[in-house]
Design an enzyme around this catalytic site. Structure first.
Site, mmCIF file in Angstrom:
data_model
loop_
_atom_site.group_PDB
_atom_site.id
_atom_site.type_symbol
_atom_site.label_atom_id
_atom_site.label_comp_id
_atom_site.label_asym_id
_atom_site.label_seq_id
_atom_site.Cartn_x
_atom_site.Cartn_y
_atom_site.Cartn_z
ATOM 1 N N LYS A 186 0.191 4.522 4.330
ATOM 2 C CA LYS A 186 -0.292 3.474 3.016
ATOM 3 C C LYS A 186 -0.891 4.280 1.768
ATOM 4 C CE LYS A 186 1.082 -0.180 4.767
ATOM 5 N NZ LYS A 186 1.619 -0.217 6.158
HETATM 6 C C1 LIG Z 1 1.609 -1.518 7.121
HETATM 7 C C2 LIG Z 1 1.541 -2.868 7.040
HETATM 8 C C3 LIG Z 1 0.808 -3.931 7.985
HETATM 9 C C4 LIG Z 1 0.042 -3.443 8.946
HETATM 10 O O1 LIG Z 1 -0.501 -2.388 9.065
HETATM 11 P P1 LIG Z 1 -0.868 -1.373 10.277
HETATM 12 O O2 LIG Z 1 -1.998 -0.778 9.834
HETATM 13 O O3 LIG Z 1 0.230 -0.388 10.462
HETATM 14 O O4 LIG Z 1 -1.189 -2.035 11.685
HETATM 15 C C5 LIG Z 1 0.831 -5.159 7.727
HETATM 16 N N1 LIG Z 1 1.633 -5.613 6.673
HETATM 17 C C6 LIG Z 1 2.262 -4.955 5.780
HETATM 18 C C7 LIG Z 1 3.094 -5.575 4.583
HETATM 19 C C8 LIG Z 1 2.466 -3.435 5.903
HETATM 20 O O5 LIG Z 1 3.193 -2.756 5.386
#
Ligand SMILES: *Cc1c(COP(=O)(O)O)cnc(C)c1O
Length: 405
Positions: A186
């Site tokens: 992210k």
């Molecule tokens: C990455 C992501 C999540 C979840 O995040 P994690 O930290 O990997 O559990 C939820 N929603 C979206 C749209 C994402 O891209």
């Protein structure tokens, strides 16, 4: 998008602060921790950076969605409307609180179609969950209006859109609650982590307790904490929060590089009149983690993707339509409601029903869409080279398909 591209001395310094004391837990040990509270510090920085009253860190974006939904009182019998283009975590979280994920179409914003949301509202609808995919936003004025009209909760999954905004407000701070993920890919990473942001004190206090076994966190003696409700363990560690603290200080740099690189690539692709771009309800607020573009037909798009794969230039480009993680077309486990433990039969039937509806309107958008991930490390020369390679492939395919559109 990925903050990990800028991992360095700042992250190591913050982590070392924690390693010096050895207090890796975010709660308690007040004396031994020697004034080091990385999680609290990061929560404060999140409130300040994004403009929300409260922030509760947890150990993933999925956990943040689950904690937010629990804290909003979403559960048995409730329907949560969410888009058919998202990451699997969005519906996993709905199922984890025992609610019904109601998947609906996306439009050319690549996010919830407000018209599809309206059509899906029933007396059981409790919450609308826009997912701000690929760095940009849903049409929030429309969705806020629908929530007001039908008295629904608004929970923003802004996990992919850290730092993006809509009409001056940061994504994730507009609804009753919003979430970010800080997983490894992210915009800001903690390695693993997430946050619930809210302006509602009740939602914050519930998220705070729920993510730590229901502790009320009122005193300094953890052992003496009361448990006003049953919780869970979604705690983040100090080591993870320390990484995030270094990263949030770099967010402005990440965003300005993303916006610059995105624009350069967009200018190159714009030379092809057949290419159109994702509709962005507030252009100025796009975090520009991806450049998402459309070709005239699904056949042309598929041919371009195949040719890019053949030439080895597909990495970093995403054709979500045949991607296992992000679009309904490949979610057989959801469509068949395959779970390891038994679901209530009514919930199982509802999941199967909603996952097998007609998504042809979304197919028409997603089958023509490619998203190019914007790297923070690209040089101008590399963008030129990448863009030129893409343009060459697209032009070649367009010539080959000249009669078909
Ligand atoms: C990455 C992501 C999540 C979840 O995040 P994690 O930290 O990997 O559990 C939820 N929603 C979206 C749209 C994402 O891209």
């Amino acid at each position: 998008m990925p903050g990990f591209e800028f991992f360095g001395a700042e992250e190591r310094k913050e982590v070392n602060d924690v390693l010096q004391t050895g207090i890796l837990m975010r709660y308690g040990f007040d004396g031994a921790r020697n004034g080091i509270w990385k999680s609290k510090e990061l929560e404060g920085a999140i409130c300040e950076t994004f403009g929300c009253k409260y922030a509760q860190l947890v150990n993933s974006g999925t956990a943040a969605l689950t904690a937010a939904m629990t804290s909003l009182g979403i559960g048995y019998g409730d329907e949560v409307i969410l888009p058919a283009f998202t990451f699997v975590a969005s519906f996993e979280a709905v199922l984890s609180v025992g609610a019904i994920p109601v998947l609906v179409d996306v439009d050319d914003t690549l996010t919830l179609s407000p018209a599809a949301v309206r059509n899906a509202i029933t007396p059981q609808t409790k919450c609308i969950m826009p997912v701000h995919m690929c760095g940009s936003m849903a049409d929030m004025d429309e969705l806020v209006a629908i929530c007001k009209e039908f008295d629904l909760l608004l929970l923003e999954d802004a996990c992919q859109s850290i730092g993006a905004s809509y009409k001056g407000k940061k994504l994730g701070t507009i609804g009753d609650a919003g979430t970010f993920s800080f997983d490894f890919v992210k915009t800001i990473t903690c390695a693993e982590g997430g946050v619930v942001m809210t302006n509602r004190e009740d939602v914050f206090l519930s998220s705070d307790g729920y993510s730590d076994h229901g502790h009320d966190h009122k005193g300094t003696d953890r052992g003496a904490d009361l448990h006003p409700f049953i919780g869970y363990n979604f705690r983040i560690s100090e080591l993870h929060a320390a990484v995030g603290l270094a990263q949030i200080n770099k967010l402005d740099t990440f965003l300005s590089i993303q916006r610059k690189n995105n624009k350069t690539l967009r200018n190159i692709l714009s030379a092809i009149p057949e290419i159109s771009f994702r509709r962005v309800p507030d252009e100025a607020g796009d975090s520009c983690t991806f450049l998402s573009w459309f070709l005239p037909t699904p056949e042309i798009t598929k041919a371009v993707v195949d040719e890019m794969r053949a030439q080895g230039i597909m990495p970093g480009n995403f054709y979500w339509f045949d991607n296992n993680w992000h679009y309904i077309s490949r979610w057989d486990h959801l469509k068949n409601s395959v779970t390891l433990n038994k679901l209530h039969p009514d919930l199982k039937a509802a999941v199967i029903h909603h996952a097998n509806k007609d998504f042809s309107a979304s197919d028409a958008v997603m089958s023509r869409c490619v998203s190019t991930l914007i790297s923070l490390l690209w040089t101008d020369e590399q963008i030129q080279e990448k863009g030129t390679q893409m343009v060459t492939v697209i032009k070649k395919v367009l010539v080959e398909h000249a009669v078909t559109y």
